[in-house]
Design a protein around this motif. Structure first.
Motif, PDB file in Angstrom:
ATOM      1  N   ILE A  51       1.742   4.129   2.405  1.00  0.00           N
ATOM      2  CA  ILE A  51       1.163   3.210   3.397  1.00  0.00           C
ATOM      3  C   ILE A  51       0.189   2.260   2.720  1.00  0.00           C
ATOM      4  N   VAL A  52      -0.630   2.788   1.834  1.00  0.00           N
ATOM      5  CA  VAL A  52      -1.607   1.970   1.119  1.00  0.00           C
ATOM      6  C   VAL A  52      -0.900   0.922   0.259  1.00  0.00           C
ATOM      7  N   GLY A  53       0.157   1.336  -0.451  1.00  0.00           N
ATOM      8  CA  GLY A  53       0.860   0.420  -1.331  1.00  0.00           C
ATOM      9  C   GLY A  53       1.481  -0.750  -0.591  1.00  0.00           C
ATOM     10  N   VAL A  54       2.127  -0.469   0.528  1.00  0.00           N
ATOM     11  CA  VAL A  54       2.730  -1.540   1.320  1.00  0.00           C
ATOM     12  C   VAL A  54       1.655  -2.490   1.832  1.00  0.00           C
ATOM     13  N   ALA A  55       0.529  -1.939   2.274  1.00  0.00           N
ATOM     14  CA  ALA A  55      -0.558  -2.777   2.793  1.00  0.00           C
ATOM     15  C   ALA A  55      -1.150  -3.665   1.700  1.00  0.00           C
ATOM     16  N   LEU A  56      -1.369  -3.109   0.518  1.00  0.00           N
ATOM     17  CA  LEU A  56      -1.944  -3.902  -0.572  1.00  0.00           C
ATOM     18  C   LEU A  56      -1.025  -5.054  -0.975  1.00  0.00           C
ATOM     19  N   LEU A  57       0.271  -4.797  -1.035  1.00  0.00           N
ATOM     20  CA  LEU A  57       1.196  -5.864  -1.403  1.00  0.00           C
ATOM     21  C   LEU A  57       1.223  -6.949  -0.327  1.00  0.00           C
ATOM     22  N   ALA A  58       1.134  -6.556   0.927  1.00  0.00           N
ATOM     23  CA  ALA A  58       1.126  -7.543   2.009  1.00  0.00           C
ATOM     24  C   ALA A  58      -0.112  -8.428   1.932  1.00  0.00           C
ATOM     25  N   ILE A  59      -1.266  -7.840   1.661  1.00  0.00           N
ATOM     26  CA  ILE A  59      -2.493  -8.626   1.549  1.00  0.00           C
ATOM     27  C   ILE A  59      -2.414  -9.568   0.346  1.00  0.00           C
ATOM     28  N   ALA A  60      -1.843  -9.072  -0.748  1.00  0.00           N
ATOM     29  CA  ALA A  60      -1.741  -9.903  -1.951  1.00  0.00           C
ATOM     30  C   ALA A  60      -0.850 -11.113  -1.746  1.00  0.00           C
ATOM     31  N   THR A  61       0.194 -10.982  -0.945  1.00  0.00           N
ATOM     32  CA  THR A  61       1.195 -12.055  -0.825  1.00  0.00           C
ATOM     33  C   THR A  61       1.020 -12.925   0.411  1.00  0.00           C
ATOM     34  N   HIS A  62       0.237 -12.495   1.372  1.00  0.00           N
ATOM     35  CA  HIS A  62       0.111 -13.258   2.615  1.00  0.00           C
ATOM     36  C   HIS A  62      -0.565 -14.603   2.376  1.00  0.00           C
ATOM     37  N   ARG A  63       0.007 -15.654   2.990  1.00  0.00           N
ATOM     38  CA  ARG A  63      -0.501 -17.021   2.941  1.00  0.00           C
ATOM     39  C   ARG A  63      -0.515 -17.605   1.531  1.00  0.00           C
ATOM     40  N   ARG A  64       0.320 -17.088   0.666  1.00  0.00           N
ATOM     41  CA  ARG A  64       0.474 -17.681  -0.655  1.00  0.00           C
ATOM     42  C   ARG A  64       1.724 -18.558  -0.672  1.00  0.00           C
ATOM     43  N   ARG A  65       1.827 -19.397  -1.711  1.00  0.00           N
ATOM     44  CA  ARG A  65       3.048 -20.149  -1.928  1.00  0.00           C
ATOM     45  C   ARG A  65       4.202 -19.170  -2.136  1.00  0.00           C
ATOM     46  N   LEU A  66       5.413 -19.620  -1.837  1.00  0.00           N
ATOM     47  CA  LEU A  66       6.554 -18.719  -1.906  1.00  0.00           C
ATOM     48  C   LEU A  66       6.763 -18.188  -3.318  1.00  0.00           C
ATOM     49  N   ARG A  67       6.620 -19.064  -4.313  1.00  0.00           N
ATOM     50  CA  ARG A  67       6.844 -18.594  -5.684  1.00  0.00           C
ATOM     51  C   ARG A  67       5.774 -17.587  -6.100  1.00  0.00           C
ATOM     52  N   ALA A  68       4.548 -17.765  -5.614  1.00  0.00           N
ATOM     53  CA  ALA A  68       3.498 -16.794  -5.915  1.00  0.00           C
ATOM     54  C   ALA A  68       3.782 -15.460  -5.218  1.00  0.00           C
ATOM     55  N   GLY A  69       4.257 -15.531  -3.965  1.00  0.00           N
ATOM     56  CA  GLY A  69       4.631 -14.297  -3.266  1.00  0.00           C
ATOM     57  C   GLY A  69       5.723 -13.551  -4.001  1.00  0.00           C
ATOM     58  N   PHE A  70       6.721 -14.288  -4.494  1.00  0.00           N
ATOM     59  CA  PHE A  70       7.796 -13.643  -5.257  1.00  0.00           C
ATOM     60  C   PHE A  70       7.250 -13.014  -6.530  1.00  0.00           C
ATOM     61  N   GLY A  71       6.412 -13.734  -7.254  1.00  0.00           N
ATOM     62  CA  GLY A  71       5.877 -13.203  -8.505  1.00  0.00           C
ATOM     63  C   GLY A  71       5.039 -11.959  -8.305  1.00  0.00           C
ATOM     64  N   LEU A  72       4.213 -11.955  -7.259  1.00  0.00           N
ATOM     65  CA  LEU A  72       3.377 -10.786  -6.996  1.00  0.00           C
ATOM     66  C   LEU A  72       4.227  -9.585  -6.581  1.00  0.00           C
ATOM     67  N   GLY A  73       5.258  -9.835  -5.756  1.00  0.00           N
ATOM     68  CA  GLY A  73       6.155  -8.741  -5.397  1.00  0.00           C
ATOM     69  C   GLY A  73       6.907  -8.207  -6.603  1.00  0.00           C
ATOM     70  N   LEU A  74       7.338  -9.103  -7.475  1.00  0.00           N
ATOM     71  CA  LEU A  74       8.035  -8.689  -8.697  1.00  0.00           C
ATOM     72  C   LEU A  74       7.131  -7.835  -9.569  1.00  0.00           C
ATOM     73  N   LEU A  75       5.882  -8.213  -9.678  1.00  0.00           N
ATOM     74  CA  LEU A  75       4.924  -7.433 -10.470  1.00  0.00           C
ATOM     75  C   LEU A  75       4.753  -6.038  -9.893  1.00  0.00           C
ATOM     76  N   ALA A  76       4.576  -5.942  -8.571  1.00  0.00           N
ATOM     77  CA  ALA A  76       4.440  -4.621  -7.942  1.00  0.00           C
ATOM     78  C   ALA A  76       5.687  -3.787  -8.161  1.00  0.00           C
ATOM     79  N   GLY A  77       6.865  -4.417  -8.044  1.00  0.00           N
ATOM     80  CA  GLY A  77       8.103  -3.688  -8.265  1.00  0.00           C
ATOM     81  C   GLY A  77       8.243  -3.188  -9.686  1.00  0.00           C
ATOM     82  N   ALA A  78       7.829  -3.995 -10.655  1.00  0.00           N
ATOM     83  CA  ALA A  78       7.903  -3.560 -12.051  1.00  0.00           C
ATOM     84  C   ALA A  78       6.988  -2.364 -12.303  1.00  0.00           C
ATOM     85  N   VAL A  79       5.783  -2.408 -11.735  1.00  0.00           N
ATOM     86  CA  VAL A  79       4.846  -1.291 -11.898  1.00  0.00           C
ATOM     87  C   VAL A  79       5.429  -0.012 -11.295  1.00  0.00           C
ATOM     88  N   LEU A  80       6.183  -0.150 -10.214  1.00  0.00           N
ATOM     89  CA  LEU A  80       6.813   1.018  -9.586  1.00  0.00           C
ATOM     90  C   LEU A  80       8.036   1.486 -10.356  1.00  0.00           C
TER      91      LEU A  80
END
Length: 560
Positions: A51-80
């Motif tokens: 639950i914490v992980g999903v929430a943190l990724l949502a806060i990190a990507t919300h209201r960002r440019r689309l390419r930034a949202g993709f990059g941040l999600g990609l980073l979280a996925g790589a760490v996982l």
């Protein structure tokens, strides 16, 4: 709801919605999100961190440019995924492991992009859309990842982290997608609360912010349904706690005794394939010892014995010595044996991964065999072989595993078994087909000799979810471990160790009833995907022709 110091009311968040986090903070949140999701899964099993992980990724990507949202999600996925799937490197090498982990991380990148895309909806209705939209988004991401490319790879689903959590019981209502939705929706409630409370707290005077206990939330208890803080708090509580009230199980059918045999292998690793006779001998000897214990009254007589995947890599239908050994074991134990075997075909380049029923006094029953329906690409068959040769020097070792065409429903005499082999337990439809086909008990035959204990425990978490999802007593039997029984409530019994020999015997209930999840099948997942696509389309309409105004200084941060 407003946050205010003791003396005076304070300003509410800006109407256009919260500004995005700073880029450095967003990077930290993305890394923390991936780490939290990793720790939520086996072998760590810290399920609240999903639950914490999903929430943190949502806060990190919300209201960002689309390419930034993709990059941040990609980073979280790589760490996982890089540490989660490290066990694949033991068999395939570092480059296939890196390619698979990166491919899985791309789906997280798309999730981050979609979260950024949905901002016109997420900023509306005072945060109340966060739970349903985040739940739909994660179900959709997993639905796509489970199927593409090359049939998909469902490892790391949110649902597989919840084997010890109350939300696991949602599997009986809507399968793994319902559990994933519950986890992501609970995270969405936390994100909604964050965006309601944190901006208001930031608006307080500096002295009050240094003493946050002085800032008291004023809640509308007279009309609680109109206060978003109360509503989101209730949603979070309901999703985390109330699933305990979901009824589990089904009819209490007759009881049968099943033995699972974990014969072990001489050495772990790819050399397993060079030890075929020794592995078969180990399983025969363990079964003969079980027969001796039964005769001495030390163990209960089993109605069925289950051997793991690859317990006889020597084709017993073509090799008389192997057939003789298995027949001796079946005759001694006086019960049918489900043998995990590799069957040769008339084409020397093609093989079949099968579960074959061996009947005492009669030998193999060709009418009761299950051939694995979902061979693993690049491991059990080789798509794009000419390209794969550039990636791994082990391509020549991979023969083409011919997929089966029918579900694993085996009528053993005493009971009807629903059988799946190894990674197939991760795929919703393959397991469900065995239940709708008449399976009264679920079995997962697997071979973890080329992996490690972490991978085996990840599989066991999947078995626990399937047991609850379909209301079936289940079992996982491995060549090297871990093996064990799982009841219909998801509890594990008689769990074995890793890289050891063991035989476990347990009475299980046969069940013929179907849970709501079994009856509905893929319908909840399809509905979630349709609603997610509709939400993405609605966000497109709201975004069209609208200038992106994010507040002073935030526009520059978004553009990064």
């Amino acid at each position: 709801m407003t946050l205010q110091p003791p003396a005076a009311p304070q300003a509410s968040p800006p109407a256009e919605g919260p500004a995005p986090t700073g880029l450095r903070t967003a990077l930290v949140l993305a890394v923390a999100a991936g780490a939290a999701l990793l720790l939520a899964l086996p072998p760590f099993d810290l399920w609240p961190l999903a639950i914490v992980g999903v929430a943190l990724l949502a806060i990190a990507t919300h209201r960002r440019r689309l390419r930034a949202g993709f990059g941040l999600g990609l980073l979280a996925g790589a760490v996982l995924f890089y540490p989660l799937l490290h066990w694949t490197s033991f068999a395939a090498g570092w480059l296939p492991w890196a390619l698979l982990s990166t491919a899985e991380a791309v789906f997280f990148g798309l999730t981050g992009l979609a979260t950024a895309w949905l901002r016109p909806l997420l900023d509306r209705w005072r945060g109340l859309l966060w739970p349903p939209l985040l739940g739909l988004l994660w179900v959709t991401q997993e639905a796509v990842r489970d199927r593409a490319p090359f049939g998909g790879f469902p490892w790391g689903r949110l649902a597989f982290s919840q084997a010890d959590a109350p939300v696991l019981r949602l599997a009986a209502l809507g399968g793994a997608p319902a559990v994933t939705f519950g986890v992501a929706a609970a995270a969405g409630a936390l994100v909604g609360l964050y965006y309601l409370i944190f901006p208001a707290w930031r608006a307080l005077p500096a002295e009050t912010r240094r003493k946050p206990w002085l800032a008291r939330p004023r809640l509308d208890w007279r009309r609680p349904w109109r206060d978003p803080v109360i509503v989101l708090s209730v949603i979070a509580f309901a999703l985390v706690v109330l699933p305990r009230a979901v009824p589990l199980g089904g009819d209490q059918g007759p009881v049968k005794t099943i033995a699972i045999v974990q014969g072990n292998v001489p050495r772990l690793g790819l050399e397993f394939n060079e030890q075929r006779r020794a592995v078969l001998d180990n399983h025969v000897k363990a079964t003969l010892q079980l027969a001796a214990d039964v005769a001495a009254g030390k163990r209960k007589q089993p109605d069925l014995v289950v051997w793991p995947e690859n317990s006889s890599d020597i084709d017993p239908l073509r090799n008389q010595d192997a057939a003789g050994e298995i027949s001796a074991a079946a005759d001694a134990i006086k019960a049918p044996i489900l043998v995990g075997t590799v069957l040769r075909t008339n084409n020397p380049n093609n093989i079949k991964n099968a579960g074959l029923l061996w009947v005492p006094g009669a030998g193999p029953d060709p009418t009761q065999q299950y051939v694995k329906r979902h061979p693993v690409p690049f491991a059990e068959y080789m798509p794009l072989r000419s390209v794969a040769k550039l990636v791994s020097d082990k391509v020549a070792l991979v023969r083409n595993m011919v997929p089966g065409a029918t579900p694993g429903v085996l009528r053993t005499g005493p009971l009807t078994l629903g059988d799946v082999i190894c990674f197939e337990v991760a795929y919703d439809g393959i397991v469900r087909d065995t239940v709708t086909g008449g399976g009264q008990v679920l079995a997962v035959q697997t071979n973890n000799a080329t992996f490690n204990a972490a991978e085996a425990r990840q599989q066991m978490a999947m078995v626990r979810l399937r047991a609850v999802e379909h209301g079936r007593d289940s079992m996982m039997v491995s060549t090297v471990g871990v093996s064990g029984f799982v009841d219909r409530y998801g509890s594990v019994h008689q769990l074995t160790g890793f890289n050891t020999a063991a035989v476990q015997v347990r009475a299980v209930h046969l069940t013929s009833s179907r849970t709501l999840a079994t009856r509905l099948g893929a319908l909840p997942e399809i509905a979630a995907v349709v609603l997610a696509v509709a939400a993405l389309a609605a966000a497109f309409v709201l975004r069209r022709g609208r200038r992106e105004i994010t507040g002073d200084g935030a526009e520059k941060a978004e553009a990064r």
